[in-house]
Design a protein around this motif. Structure first.
Motif, mmCIF file in Angstrom:
data_model
loop_
_atom_site.group_PDB
_atom_site.id
_atom_site.type_symbol
_atom_site.label_atom_id
_atom_site.label_comp_id
_atom_site.label_asym_id
_atom_site.label_seq_id
_atom_site.Cartn_x
_atom_site.Cartn_y
_atom_site.Cartn_z
ATOM 1 N N GLN A 220 0.749 -1.492 0.104
ATOM 2 C CA GLN A 220 0.120 0.001 0.061
ATOM 3 C C GLN A 220 0.671 1.312 0.101
ATOM 4 O OE1 GLN A 220 -0.127 2.360 2.783
ATOM 5 N NE2 GLN A 220 -1.997 3.523 2.106
ATOM 6 N N TYR A 221 0.312 2.377 -0.620
ATOM 7 C CA TYR A 221 0.989 3.491 -0.548
ATOM 8 C C TYR A 221 -0.026 4.592 -1.001
ATOM 9 C CZ TYR A 221 1.809 3.457 -5.596
ATOM 10 O OH TYR A 221 1.774 3.483 -7.043
ATOM 11 N N ALA A 222 0.214 5.956 -0.819
ATOM 12 C CA ALA A 222 -0.608 6.922 -1.016
ATOM 13 C C ALA A 222 0.209 7.992 -1.526
ATOM 14 C CB ALA A 222 -1.399 7.441 0.110
ATOM 15 N N ILE A 223 -0.283 9.002 -2.446
ATOM 16 C CA ILE A 223 0.478 10.276 -2.914
ATOM 17 C C ILE A 223 -0.564 11.503 -2.827
ATOM 18 C CG2 ILE A 223 1.519 11.195 -5.089
ATOM 19 C CD1 ILE A 223 1.668 8.502 -6.182
ATOM 20 N N LEU A 224 0.166 12.263 -1.921
ATOM 21 C CA LEU A 224 -0.663 13.505 -1.470
ATOM 22 C C LEU A 224 -0.175 14.702 -2.444
ATOM 23 C CD1 LEU A 224 0.024 12.042 1.472
ATOM 24 C CD2 LEU A 224 -1.866 13.497 1.823
ATOM 25 N N GLU A 225 -0.937 15.605 -2.915
ATOM 26 C CA GLU A 225 -0.559 16.709 -3.783
ATOM 27 C C GLU A 225 -1.364 17.817 -3.023
ATOM 28 O OE1 GLU A 225 -1.783 15.182 -7.549
ATOM 29 O OE2 GLU A 225 0.068 15.148 -8.060
ATOM 30 N N PHE A 226 -0.851 19.110 -3.028
ATOM 31 C CA PHE A 226 -1.375 20.403 -2.324
ATOM 32 C C PHE A 226 -1.598 21.259 -3.298
ATOM 33 C CE2 PHE A 226 1.519 17.497 0.126
ATOM 34 C CZ PHE A 226 0.362 17.217 1.335
ATOM 35 N N PRO A 227 -2.569 22.243 -3.084
ATOM 36 C CA PRO A 227 -2.950 23.233 -3.741
ATOM 37 C C PRO A 227 -1.961 24.415 -4.071
ATOM 38 C CG PRO A 227 -3.750 23.731 -1.430
ATOM 39 C CD PRO A 227 -3.235 22.223 -1.394
ATOM 40 N N ASP A 228 -0.831 24.458 -3.005
ATOM 41 C CA ASP A 228 0.104 25.370 -3.151
ATOM 42 C C ASP A 228 1.162 24.674 -3.792
ATOM 43 O OD1 ASP A 228 2.176 27.313 -2.398
ATOM 44 O OD2 ASP A 228 1.170 28.094 -0.907
ATOM 45 N N ALA A 229 1.702 25.665 -4.928
ATOM 46 C CA ALA A 229 2.950 25.102 -5.523
ATOM 47 C C ALA A 229 4.144 24.975 -4.716
ATOM 48 C CB ALA A 229 3.256 25.844 -6.728
ATOM 49 N N ALA A 230 4.176 25.694 -3.725
ATOM 50 C CA ALA A 230 5.340 25.615 -2.778
ATOM 51 C C ALA A 230 5.479 24.335 -2.089
ATOM 52 C CB ALA A 230 5.240 26.814 -1.871
ATOM 53 N N ASP A 231 4.319 23.791 -1.877
ATOM 54 C CA ASP A 231 4.363 22.402 -1.071
ATOM 55 C C ASP A 231 4.654 21.280 -1.999
ATOM 56 O OD1 ASP A 231 3.841 23.632 1.119
ATOM 57 O OD2 ASP A 231 1.546 23.909 0.717
ATOM 58 N N SER A 232 5.920 20.400 -1.974
ATOM 59 C CA SER A 232 6.049 19.419 -2.943
ATOM 60 C C SER A 232 5.021 17.951 -2.467
ATOM 61 C CB SER A 232 7.395 18.722 -2.957
ATOM 62 O OG SER A 232 7.876 18.605 -1.467
ATOM 63 N N SER A 233 4.798 17.306 -3.496
ATOM 64 C CA SER A 233 3.852 16.378 -3.045
ATOM 65 C C SER A 233 4.811 15.273 -2.215
ATOM 66 C CB SER A 233 3.730 15.537 -4.494
ATOM 67 O OG SER A 233 3.032 16.425 -5.424
ATOM 68 N N VAL A 234 4.105 14.442 -1.699
ATOM 69 C CA VAL A 234 4.495 13.379 -0.567
ATOM 70 C C VAL A 234 4.000 12.029 -1.023
ATOM 71 C CG1 VAL A 234 4.811 12.860 1.805
ATOM 72 C CG2 VAL A 234 4.783 15.176 1.026
ATOM 73 N N VAL A 235 4.844 11.123 -0.852
ATOM 74 C CA VAL A 235 4.393 9.779 -0.795
ATOM 75 C C VAL A 235 4.355 9.269 0.467
ATOM 76 C CG1 VAL A 235 5.061 7.429 -1.615
ATOM 77 C CG2 VAL A 235 5.350 9.103 -3.090
ATOM 78 N N TYR A 236 3.270 8.546 0.971
ATOM 79 C CA TYR A 236 3.116 7.882 2.415
ATOM 80 C C TYR A 236 3.172 6.536 2.251
ATOM 81 C CZ TYR A 236 0.857 6.941 6.502
ATOM 82 O OH TYR A 236 0.303 6.332 8.019
ATOM 83 N N ILE A 237 3.860 5.880 3.176
ATOM 84 C CA ILE A 237 3.958 4.477 3.061
ATOM 85 C C ILE A 237 3.824 4.134 4.478
ATOM 86 C CG2 ILE A 237 5.211 2.253 2.878
ATOM 87 C CD1 ILE A 237 6.641 3.875 0.597
ATOM 88 N N GLU A 238 2.541 3.597 5.053
ATOM 89 C CA GLU A 238 2.318 3.207 6.658
ATOM 90 C C GLU A 238 3.005 1.883 6.947
ATOM 91 O OE1 GLU A 238 -1.721 2.366 9.481
ATOM 92 O OE2 GLU A 238 -1.978 2.813 7.163
#
Length: 285
Positions: A220-238
């Motif tokens: 399992q994994y998740a990819i988070l993206e944010f509305p502010d371009a200054a915030d880079s995307s994050v891959v989350y692995i529990e």
């Protein structure tokens, strides 16, 4: 759902800015730690937003980096102050994945792959309770209820009237076939999944057993993206005892490419919805 000041995101943005100032100065984290008589791990945790940062920390770091613009220092100090405020999840006490909740609360979109269970944002209360109870057999009932309440609260991002979370979920068929709680409970869960999949901002796809080996077999994994371009995307692995957050562009790119392969190999939206509905009918028999 999201507050005007999300402490997790503020810590992350502040950490990124402090890292930028350190790199502009041409210093390593080890050199900064030596100057401030602290551990290198503290500097790293401050920069990746995993540790609460005080205004004193900001003042000391700005001193090391010789930041002369008082407006910059004041802005960073304010961010440090905001980052120490508490998000809604803190009212539930010690939540192991509170960093993730903070990121999810501020995310614009979320791509999730789960090979075993229905993702938390699409779970019914009964399914969540049965799942958490089974996964954490030694957890007191009060703690299980707390986790269930947090999960239900997180789902408000899906039903928010303004700027709801854009959710794309790819499930393995095994997540639909695994009986969590009871067959009756599973029927309700899958019917709920079909209903949620019809929301314009929610996409659900299923990888059927017949597809065989595919890129998601690693877990399992998740990819988070944010509305502010200054915030880079994050891959989350529990994880069981700790979670992994990947923010380097190359890491995020690799997981994003893998997710595209999963979406391509999965049934399309209509086929997926039909399969889920058919399995739900099987549980009703």
């Amino acid at each position: 759902m999201a507050s005007n000041v999300n402490p997790t995101v503020r810590r992350r943005r502040l950490g990124q800015e402090l890292r930028r100032l350190r790199e502009l100065k041409g210093m390593t984290a080890e050199e900064v730690a030596e100057r401030l008589l602290v551990s290198q791990s503290k500097i790293s945790r401050l920069e990746n937003g995993r540790r609460s940062i005080s205004q004193r920390d900001v003042r000391d770091l700005c001193g090391v980096y010789e930041v002369e613009d008082h407006r910059v220092v004041d802005s960073l100090m304010q961010m440090a102050k905001d980052s120490r405020q508490q998000g809604w999840w803190h009212s539930f006490g010690d939540i192991p994945y509170s960093v993730y909740i903070g990121l999810e609360t501020d995310a614009a979109s979320l791509r999730v792959y789960d090979p075993q269970v229905v993702p938390g944002l699409l779970q019914t209360r009964a399914y969540a309770e049965a799942l958490i109870t089974g996964a954490l057999p030694e957890t007191p009932p009060t703690d299980i209820e707390k986790r269930v309440q947090v999960r239900m609260r997180r789902q408000e991002r899906i039903s928010a009237p303004e700027n709801p979370l854009r959710l794309w979920t790819v499930l393995d068929e095994s997540a639909l076939r695994r009986v969590v709680g009871s067959r009756h409970l599973m029927r309700d869960q899958l019917e709920h999944l079909v209903e949620q999949s019809q929301l314009p901002h929610v996409t659900v796809q299923v990888i059927p057993f017949e597809m065989g080996a595919h890129p998601g077999l690693n877990g399992q994994y998740a990819i988070l993206e944010f509305p502010d371009a200054a915030d880079s995307s994050v891959v989350y692995i529990e994880g069981v005892t700790s979670d992994l957050y990947l923010e380097k562009a190359n890491d995020v790119q690799q997981y994003s490419v893998m997710y595209e392969h999963l979406r391509a190999q999965a049934l399309n939206v209509e086929q997926s919805r039909q399969l889920i509905a058919d399995i739900a009918k099987d549980y009703a028999r």
